[in-house]
Design an enzyme around this catalytic site. Structure first.
Site, short mmCIF file in Angstrom:
data_model
loop_
_atom_site.label_atom_id
_atom_site.label_comp_id
_atom_site.label_asym_id
_atom_site.label_seq_id
_atom_site.Cartn_x
_atom_site.Cartn_y
_atom_site.Cartn_z
N PRO A 53 -61.33 18.39 16.23
CA PRO A 53 -61.43 17.42 17.05
C PRO A 53 -60.98 16.33 16.67
O PRO A 53 -60.90 15.83 15.55
CB PRO A 53 -63.09 17.25 17.16
CG PRO A 53 -63.56 18.55 16.84
CD PRO A 53 -62.61 19.15 15.68
N CYS A 54 -60.04 15.56 17.75
CA CYS A 54 -59.30 14.45 17.27
C CYS A 54 -59.89 13.20 18.16
O CYS A 54 -59.55 12.06 17.69
CB CYS A 54 -57.82 14.62 18.05
SG CYS A 54 -57.85 14.99 19.73
N GLN A 55 -60.92 13.21 18.88
CA GLN A 55 -61.40 11.98 19.30
C GLN A 55 -61.81 10.83 18.37
O GLN A 55 -61.34 9.57 18.99
CB GLN A 55 -62.64 12.32 20.26
CG GLN A 55 -62.65 13.33 21.30
CD GLN A 55 -62.90 14.53 21.07
OE1 GLN A 55 -62.81 14.92 19.92
NE2 GLN A 55 -63.50 15.60 21.90
#
Length: 414
Positions: free
Chosen positions: A114-116
């Site tokens: 996940p990159c958020q």
């Protein structure tokens, strides 16, 4: 070679790593890679299949699984069983408790953790994410090893459990300029299997350099199992400047030697306006009203340039295919022809992400009670790795595999 896919989403990385999909001919440098093509109709080509076979995939989004299974079902009879709708944290915990979660004899692990929490579009909390592995808010102030910003550590646990010869982790460019995050992640990944992996310094790839019509930048981490490496490969990969014949990063194919970048005009070839299209993904587009230039996603695409980065956002932030003259629209010929202001369709976003047209994103309820709406489709498309970029990565690795790794007989002799 068996591929285990983590944080799979709707499968952009998986499609690219398996090959055998259609893309625009302009997205492939035919001079450099004529051997990549198995069918050519002048505008579209079918790229050759690779040696990789996805035998395990996972994500926590039912809509992503529904779309993935719908596409891969024609190629994999057990696609629904291959894709596990579980958090990586829960999968690792089950495996550590003795369950047979992950397949045996895995050759390669891929995962876009996940990159958020690392993106410049977000709050950039990084390792201190306030979301857990299921994406819900963490009530306690103290960051947890199960937080969204720490999920790459659980990917490392899967690597330790399955011991692939190679792993590839992917994330947003913003990670590279967030304190010492890149160095920490490189070090942590190298500790898989008790320090058993050589991690090549992370590098940012610019998607248009590889034929993708989108200004997308992604950072990649490559890790290679030391005990499986040939001595000469380990020596080359440990150098400050890795020789081309051992470099795991693919060679730039576009914007060089007369090979132009792929533009939005190229990407939208043959697409009818939504009102007359028979493609459900082309008929669907966000009806969110124009909010003014101070808001994200209120500009129109430039047809002679690469497209914007397709974000994993609600459909109100999707850029415009064209704006009205009142809102500063530049496509005067289209406006003069009576074409109305509208945002990019689901299919246009998919084209910018280089998904093949036979990938259908708008799905009604499946047997697993999952569906994919237009809003869902925008999100899962925006989360994906462009298929053509993934194919470039896969073909480079496939080509160099035997230079990197000892053969089975060599391992047996050792």
């Amino acid at each position: 070679m068996n591929l285990l896919s983590l944080f799979s989403g709707c499968g952009g990385m998986d499609i690219g790593f398996e090959g055998n999909f259609k893309c625009l001919k302009k997205e492939i440098n035919m001079k450099m890679h004529p051997d990549w093509i198995i069918d050519d109709d002048g505008t579209w080509v079918t790229v050759a299949p690779t040696k990789f076979d996805t035998v395990f995939a996972n994500d926590i989004r039912p809509d992503a699984k529904a779309a993935w299974v719908s596409y891969f079902l024609s190629q994999k009879k057990h696609a629904n069983e291959i894709y596990h709708l579980d958090s990586i944290v829960d999968l690792v915990k089950k495996a550590n408790e003795g369950e047979n979660v992950f397949p045996k004899e895995i050759d390669i692990v891929t995962g876009g953790f996940p990159c958020q929490d690392f993106s410049i579009a977000g709050k950039r909390l990084g390792f201190n994410s306030k979301r857990n592995h299921l994406g819900t808010a963490i009530e306690k102030d103290e960051p947890s090893i199960e937080s969204r910003g720490q999920l790459y550590m659980w990917m490392r646990e899967v690597i330790s459990l399955t011991e692939p010869q190679l792993f590839i982790a992917e994330n947003v460019k913003g990670l590279t300029n967030l304190k010492d995050v890149k160095d920490v992640i490189e070090h942590d990944f190298s500790q898989a299997c008790n320090g058993g992996y050589l991690v090549v310094p992370a590098k940012v790839l610019y998607a248009p350099d590889f034929g993708v019509p989108q200004s997308r930048e992604r950072v990649l981490f490559f890790g290679l199992k030391r005990s499986a490496l040939r001595p000469e490969a380990e020596a080359a990969l440990s150098l400050e400047v890795i020789p081309d014949e051992y470099d795991p990063y693919p060679t730039k194919t576009h914007g060089i030697d007369g090979q132009p970048l792929t533009t939005c005009r190229d990407a939208f070839v043959g697409l009818d306006e939504p009102e007359i299209s028979t493609d459900l993904s082309q008929k669907k587009y966000s009806r969110a009203k124009y909010m003014g230039t101070h808001c994200q996603g209120q500009t129109e695409v430039k047809m002679e340039a690469v497209g914007p980065t397709i974000r994993s956002e609600h459909h109100g932030n999707i850029e415009y295919r064209r704006l009205s003259a009142e809102h500063g629209g530049k496509h005067t010929d289209e406006l003069a022809a009576g074409l109305s202001e509208r945002r990019l369709t689901v299919r246009e976003c998919a084209r910018i992400q280089t998904f093949p047209d036979d990938y259908q994103f708008i799905l009604k309820k499946t047997k697993d009670n999952a569906s994919v709406s237009a809003s869902d489709a925008y999100k899962i498309i925006g989360n994906a790795v462009p298929c053509v970029l993934a194919y470039n990565i896969a073909k480079n690795i496939e080509k160099k595999w035997d230079k990197y790794f000892k053969g089975k007989n060599e391992k047996d002799q050792k």
